[in-house]
Design an enzyme around this catalytic site. Structure first.
Site, PDB file in Angstrom:
ATOM      1  N   GLU A 112     -17.455 -42.993 -48.694  1.00 48.36           N
ATOM      2  CA  GLU A 112     -17.597 -41.769 -47.903  1.00 48.36           C
ATOM      3  C   GLU A 112     -18.044 -40.621 -48.800  1.00 48.36           C
ATOM      4  OE1 GLU A 112     -14.919 -38.715 -47.306  1.00 48.36           O
ATOM      5  OE2 GLU A 112     -13.231 -40.039 -46.876  1.00 48.36           O
ATOM      6  N   SER A 144     -10.375 -39.720 -50.579  1.00 45.34           N
ATOM      7  CA  SER A 144     -10.726 -41.102 -50.207  1.00 45.34           C
ATOM      8  C   SER A 144     -12.141 -41.389 -50.694  1.00 45.34           C
ATOM      9  CB  SER A 144     -10.728 -41.273 -48.689  1.00 45.34           C
ATOM     10  OG  SER A 144      -9.457 -41.035 -48.162  1.00 45.34           O
ATOM     11  N   ARG A 165     -16.010 -39.280 -40.048  1.00 48.48           N
ATOM     12  CA  ARG A 165     -16.604 -38.846 -41.324  1.00 48.48           C
ATOM     13  C   ARG A 165     -18.137 -38.767 -41.252  1.00 48.48           C
ATOM     14  NH1 ARG A 165     -11.804 -38.423 -41.861  1.00 48.48           N
ATOM     15  NH2 ARG A 165     -10.609 -38.681 -43.786  1.00 48.48           N
TER      16      ARG A 165
HETATM   17  N1  EPU Z   1      -2.318 -48.436 -47.346  1.00 50.20           N
HETATM   18  C1  EPU Z   1      -1.954 -49.437 -48.214  1.00 50.20           C
HETATM   19  N2  EPU Z   1      -2.191 -49.262 -49.530  1.00 50.20           N
HETATM   20  C2  EPU Z   1      -2.757 -48.139 -50.042  1.00 50.20           C
HETATM   21  C3  EPU Z   1      -3.150 -47.117 -49.164  1.00 50.20           C
HETATM   22  C4  EPU Z   1      -2.915 -47.283 -47.816  1.00 50.20           C
HETATM   23  O1  EPU Z   1      -1.422 -50.455 -47.797  1.00 50.20           O
HETATM   24  O2  EPU Z   1      -2.923 -48.051 -51.261  1.00 50.20           O
HETATM   25  C5  EPU Z   1      -2.007 -48.566 -45.911  1.00 50.20           C
HETATM   26  C6  EPU Z   1      -0.873 -47.623 -45.536  1.00 50.20           C
HETATM   27  O3  EPU Z   1       0.364 -48.207 -45.713  1.00 50.20           O
HETATM   28  C7  EPU Z   1      -1.134 -47.372 -44.078  1.00 50.20           C
HETATM   29  C8  EPU Z   1      -2.648 -47.416 -43.982  1.00 50.20           C
HETATM   30  O4  EPU Z   1      -3.108 -48.133 -45.136  1.00 50.20           O
HETATM   31  O5  EPU Z   1      -0.625 -48.384 -43.270  1.00 50.20           O
HETATM   32  C9  EPU Z   1      -3.297 -46.050 -43.898  1.00 50.20           C
HETATM   33  O6  EPU Z   1      -2.996 -45.291 -45.051  1.00 50.20           O
HETATM   34  P1  EPU Z   1      -2.925 -43.694 -45.043  1.00 50.20           P
HETATM   35  O7  EPU Z   1      -2.081 -43.238 -43.932  1.00 50.20           O
HETATM   36  O8  EPU Z   1      -2.576 -43.248 -46.410  1.00 50.20           O
HETATM   37  O9  EPU Z   1      -4.379 -43.221 -44.647  1.00 50.20           O
HETATM   38  P2  EPU Z   1      -5.834 -43.767 -45.015  1.00 50.20           P
HETATM   39  O10 EPU Z   1      -6.405 -44.417 -43.823  1.00 50.20           O
HETATM   40  O11 EPU Z   1      -5.798 -44.523 -46.268  1.00 50.20           O
HETATM   41  C10 EPU Z   1      -7.010 -41.592 -44.134  1.00 50.20           C
HETATM   42  C11 EPU Z   1      -8.066 -40.633 -44.594  1.00 50.20           C
HETATM   43  C12 EPU Z   1      -7.478 -39.598 -45.549  1.00 50.20           C
HETATM   44  C13 EPU Z   1      -6.357 -38.871 -44.832  1.00 50.20           C
HETATM   45  C14 EPU Z   1      -5.310 -39.899 -44.398  1.00 50.20           C
HETATM   46  C15 EPU Z   1      -4.171 -39.283 -43.626  1.00 50.20           C
HETATM   47  C16 EPU Z   1     -10.149 -41.891 -44.561  1.00 50.20           C
HETATM   48  C17 EPU Z   1     -11.245 -42.488 -45.361  1.00 50.20           C
HETATM   49  N3  EPU Z   1      -9.149 -41.346 -45.244  1.00 50.20           N
HETATM   50  O12 EPU Z   1      -6.591 -42.357 -45.258  1.00 50.20           O
HETATM   51  O13 EPU Z   1      -8.494 -38.667 -45.862  1.00 50.20           O
HETATM   52  O14 EPU Z   1      -5.761 -37.885 -45.664  1.00 50.20           O
HETATM   53  O15 EPU Z   1      -5.936 -40.884 -43.535  1.00 50.20           O
HETATM   54  O16 EPU Z   1      -4.585 -39.002 -42.339  1.00 50.20           O
HETATM   55  O17 EPU Z   1     -10.225 -41.889 -43.343  1.00 50.20           O
HETATM   56  C18 EPU Z   1     -10.201 -38.118 -47.429  1.00 50.20           C
HETATM   57  O18 EPU Z   1     -11.017 -38.328 -46.532  1.00 50.20           O
HETATM   58  O19 EPU Z   1     -10.562 -37.757 -48.581  1.00 50.20           O
HETATM   59  C19 EPU Z   1      -8.791 -38.345 -47.174  1.00 50.20           C
HETATM   60  C20 EPU Z   1      -7.884 -38.243 -48.138  1.00 50.20           C
END
Ligand code: EPU
Length: 337
Positions: free
Chosen positions: A333, A237, A163
């Site tokens: 971010e 995010s 990012r």
């Molecule tokens: N998780 C939780 N609770 C929540 C959300 C997530 O426990 O409320 C856990 C999930 O179970 C999982 C882990 O956290 O084990 C990761 O969650 P997720 O796969 O939803 O991805 P993220 O790391 O929360 C990132 C990006 C998103 C992108 C997703 C999918 C960042 C800041 N965000 O989210 O990007 O869509 O991966 O690849 O890196 C964005 O930047 O606006 C965005 C939506």
């Protein structure tokens, strides 16, 4: 040039913010003319793209908003398995991805359905489902806001990180990206490694998806987890996933054995901020105007009638409670203006 324009339709949070001056750029030459007129150094300026990653903290933006709305997609080079495609900065990102997938070009499919415009995509090196913009980025053209000259930035010069890029760091406010070239492949293995995708494909009996099927599945997964900004204001995010020292991670893991985590190449460990926020008790929290999305705690939402400051305050409270519980400081971010 227009005056006193409400930016509410131009930011996905949907906050009211009046721009003292506003200009829409429909051709790169318009931008050059504007810069050469000498109008820019006299006032605060803001380059506005899709407005999907921006938080207006105040109800007035006392300066000039330059809204980039240039259009056009063209093939620059085609040969063998490769195609180089140039998209103008104002092209809608999800439409661009759909166009590439429709042509059978691989390289941006996992980035399907991310709201925004092409020109903003390199600024924060958008990423999702195991893919980042930098993976298919060839080069971009940007205009120097001081001289009006055009410069080509190679991938290396963009200094992409998680990012991050040079446009968000050292060169912030200096250049406007006017077009982006992507190096795409006509045939390439699909990236199905990200946990969610595999599970979804297996459950739905699509073990070997086509490019188009993968694209559509990603759109479905995103829709299930992230709010539709046409209905609920948000900027995707809100925080970045923090990267912590291994020693701190080991200590935390003893207390929270189910903590999700990803190893980083430098020996450090990335922890999902969404998980930290949920554990701190915020998931689904809301007051009258703002809240924490109930399906993904990393997303702060605006239900309407609120102010940018409501999100600023909520974000501070979340940061403090996560820090108190885990000793980790999460950082936004989203760009604060
Ligand atoms: N998780 C939780 N609770 C929540 C959300 C997530 O426990 O409320 C856990 C999930 O179970 C999982 C882990 O956290 O084990 C990761 O969650 P997720 O796969 O939803 O991805 P993220 O790391 O929360 C990132 C990006 C998103 C992108 C997703 C999918 C960042 C800041 N965000 O989210 O990007 O869509 O991966 O690849 O890196 C964005 O930047 O606006 C965005 C939506």
């Amino acid at each position: 040039m227009k005056t006193n324009i409400n930016l509410q339709p131009y930011n996905s949070f949907g906050f009211d913010a009046v721009a003292k001056q506003f200009v829409e750029i429909n051709a790169v030459s318009d931008l050059q003319t504007l810069i050469k007129s000498g109008a820019l150094p006299r006032q605060k300026t803001l380059i506005l793209s899709g407005g999907n990653n921006i938080l207006f903290q105040n109800e007035v933006f006392d300066g000039l908003v330059i809204y980039i709305n240039t259009k056009g997609i063209e093939i620059i080079k085609e040969g063998g398995n490769e195609v180089v495609v140039r998209a103008q900065a104002g092209e809608d990102w999800p439409d661009f991805v759909r166009f590439c997938v429709g042509k059978g070009w691989h390289g941006v499919e996992n980035l399907a359905h991310i709201p925004g415009k092409v020109g903003a995509a390199p600024v924060q090196n958008i990423g999702a489902y195991g893919m980042e913009l930098k993976d298919s980025f060839a080069q971009c053209e940007a205009m120097d806001l001081v001289t009006g000259e055009t410069k080509v930035f190679t991938k290396e010069e963009c200094r992409f990180g998680y990012r991050e890029s040079v446009f968000k760091g050292e060169l912030k406010g200096r250049y406007v990206i006017t077009s982006v070239d992507f190096l795409l492949k006509k045939d390439a293995p699909l990236n199905l490694e990200y946990g969610n995708i595999k599970a979804y494909l297996e459950e739905n009996g699509i073990p070997r998806p086509t490019l188009q099927q993968l694209h559509d599945v990603i759109c479905t997964i995103r829709d299930a987890k992230l709010p539709d900004v046409k209905q609920i204001g948000s900027a995707g995010s809100f925080f970045k996933n923090p990267v912590i020292e291994r020693a701190q991670f080991e200590t935390l893991l003893k207390e929270y054995p189910t903590m999700p985590h990803y190893d980083e190449p430098n020996g450090k460990v990335k922890v999902p901020a969404g998980w930290l926020i949920e554990q701190a008790g915020w998931k689904g929290w809301r007051d009258e105007h703002v809240g924490v999305y109930d399906k993904q705690a990393l997303v702060l939402v605006h239900y309407g009638g609120g102010k940018g400051q409501d999100i600023v305050q909520l974000a501070h409270r979340i940061q403090e409670s996560v820090e108190e519980k885990f000793g980790i400081r999460i950082s936004p971010e989203v760009n604060f203006v």
